[in-house]
Scaffold this motif. Structure first.
Motif, mmCIF file in Angstrom:
data_model
loop_
_atom_site.group_PDB
_atom_site.id
_atom_site.type_symbol
_atom_site.label_atom_id
_atom_site.label_comp_id
_atom_site.label_asym_id
_atom_site.label_seq_id
_atom_site.Cartn_x
_atom_site.Cartn_y
_atom_site.Cartn_z
ATOM 1 N N VAL A 147 0.845 -1.201 0.000
ATOM 2 C CA VAL A 147 0.000 0.000 0.000
ATOM 3 C C VAL A 147 0.880 1.251 0.000
ATOM 4 O O VAL A 147 0.638 2.200 -0.763
ATOM 5 N N LYS A 148 1.918 1.251 0.824
ATOM 6 C CA LYS A 148 2.829 2.402 0.890
ATOM 7 C C LYS A 148 3.551 2.596 -0.442
ATOM 8 O O LYS A 148 3.684 3.724 -0.929
ATOM 9 N N ASP A 149 4.018 1.482 -1.026
ATOM 10 C CA ASP A 149 4.690 1.566 -2.332
ATOM 11 C C ASP A 149 3.743 2.138 -3.388
ATOM 12 O O ASP A 149 4.155 2.923 -4.246
ATOM 13 N N LEU A 150 2.480 1.717 -3.311
ATOM 14 C CA LEU A 150 1.472 2.189 -4.259
ATOM 15 C C LEU A 150 1.314 3.704 -4.179
ATOM 16 O O LEU A 150 1.332 4.407 -5.198
ATOM 17 N N TYR A 151 1.192 4.217 -2.957
ATOM 18 C CA TYR A 151 0.977 5.654 -2.781
ATOM 19 C C TYR A 151 2.247 6.464 -3.072
ATOM 20 O O TYR A 151 2.167 7.598 -3.545
ATOM 21 N N LEU A 152 3.414 5.869 -2.831
ATOM 22 C CA LEU A 152 4.666 6.568 -3.124
ATOM 23 C C LEU A 152 4.988 6.551 -4.613
ATOM 24 O O LEU A 152 5.778 7.369 -5.087
ATOM 25 N N SER A 153 4.366 5.634 -5.346
ATOM 26 C CA SER A 153 4.653 5.504 -6.788
ATOM 27 C C SER A 153 4.073 6.644 -7.610
ATOM 28 O O SER A 153 4.464 6.859 -8.756
ATOM 29 N N GLY A 154 3.106 7.354 -7.034
ATOM 30 C CA GLY A 154 2.502 8.474 -7.742
ATOM 31 C C GLY A 154 1.359 8.104 -8.666
ATOM 32 O O GLY A 154 0.854 8.951 -9.402
ATOM 33 N N VAL A 155 0.935 6.830 -8.619
ATOM 34 C CA VAL A 155 -0.146 6.414 -9.531
ATOM 35 C C VAL A 155 -1.532 6.735 -8.969
ATOM 36 O O VAL A 155 -2.513 6.741 -9.718
ATOM 37 N N VAL A 156 -1.598 6.973 -7.667
ATOM 38 C CA VAL A 156 -2.901 7.255 -7.050
ATOM 39 C C VAL A 156 -3.369 8.644 -7.470
ATOM 40 O O VAL A 156 -2.661 9.638 -7.280
ATOM 41 N N LYS A 157 -4.539 8.704 -8.075
ATOM 42 C CA LYS A 157 -5.064 9.994 -8.526
ATOM 43 C C LYS A 157 -6.545 10.100 -8.206
ATOM 44 O O LYS A 157 -7.215 9.098 -7.938
ATOM 45 N N LYS A 158 -7.052 11.297 -8.247
ATOM 46 C CA LYS A 158 -8.451 11.569 -7.933
ATOM 47 C C LYS A 158 -9.349 11.206 -9.107
ATOM 48 O O LYS A 158 -9.154 11.673 -10.228
ATOM 49 N N HIS A 159 -10.311 10.331 -8.860
ATOM 50 C CA HIS A 159 -11.301 9.970 -9.876
ATOM 51 C C HIS A 159 -12.626 10.677 -9.585
ATOM 52 O O HIS A 159 -13.318 11.107 -10.505
ATOM 53 N N THR A 160 -12.962 10.747 -8.298
ATOM 54 C CA THR A 160 -14.157 11.452 -7.840
ATOM 55 C C THR A 160 -13.806 12.128 -6.519
ATOM 56 O O THR A 160 -12.689 11.969 -6.005
#
Length: 243
Positions: A147-160
């Protein structure tokens, strides 16, 4: 008939009767002990039976090899189809089967309800693993470091406006999912869509997929939450029993 009797001997072993003696087998099968001994000798020579202690027999390690072969040939979408159709029929909304793929998720199968609904999780689609009940039911059981790697990767973005963008909020949310055993989402990826999801584990307790139900908010809010969760749980158990 000889092969049939041999198979009948193997069928006497189960979780409650993991070890059996020849007299016990003879009594169960209503066969002479001498006949059972002959079949047991062949099974033992071939590795299908082992003498775990003097006079007591259990299934041999050959079955581990056979089980691995069966597991390799299991087609998850095929195994899941009956349970998914029953789930969609029971709840009246679309059911979705998702599998993890690196830091994303792939929709492996979907059974539409017949009612109009637009969701990202359509068969073959790659979807974010950080939003929606299907995805979060996977992410919750993949480990906090992922989960931490996911959020640090920069792929998490706002959809709604409901997409969870804060790492600490997501970690707390995933812990809540683990505690409850199911996930919930409202408009996190697709506006106006409510979904519930649960993880699917194989016989080795390894996460393999998630199963969810999704529908428009106006319809989903008219349904009993407990009924939805129980229906998904029943479907998941049916699938897991085949893995």
């Amino acid at each position: 008939m000889s092969a049939e009797k041999t198979l009948e001997i193997l069928e006497q072993f189960d979780f409650e009767s993991r070890t059996l003696s020849v007299p016990e087998l003879a009594a169960k099968l209503q066969q002479p002990q001498s006949s059972v001994y002959r079949h047991m000798r062949v099974l033992k020579e071939k590795g299908y039976i082992v003498e775990s202690s003097p006079g007591l027999y259990s299934l041999g390690y050959v079955f581990l090899k056979l089980a691995k072969i069966v597991k390799m040939d299991i087609d998850l979408p095929v195994v899941s189809q009956v349970a998914m159709r029953e789930l969609t029929r029971s709840i009246g909304e679309s059911s979705i089967l998702l599998v993890p793929s690196n830091l994303q998720a792939v929709c492996l199968a979907a059974v539409p309800s017949g009612h109009p609904i637009k969701v990202s999780s359509e068969q073959g689609n790659i979807v974010p693993i950080y939003g929606g009940a299907s995805s979060k039911a996977l992410l919750a059981f993949m480990g906090d470091q992922i989960v931490k790697d996911l959020y640090l990767s920069g792929v998490v973005k706002k959809h709604t406006n409901q997409t969870i963008l804060d790492l600490d909020v997501m970690l707390d949310h995933l812990e809540e999912i683990r505690q409850k055993g199911y996930s919930y989402s409202e408009s996190e990826i697709d506006d106006g869509v409510i979904s519930y999801g649960m993880p699917i584990f194989d016989s080795d307790k390894k996460l393999v997929a998630s199963l969810s139900v999704a529908g428009p908010k106006e319809r989903m809010e008219r349904k009993e939450k407990n009924d939805i969760v129980q229906a998904i749980k029943t479907a998941v158990e049916k699938i897991e029993n085949q893995l």
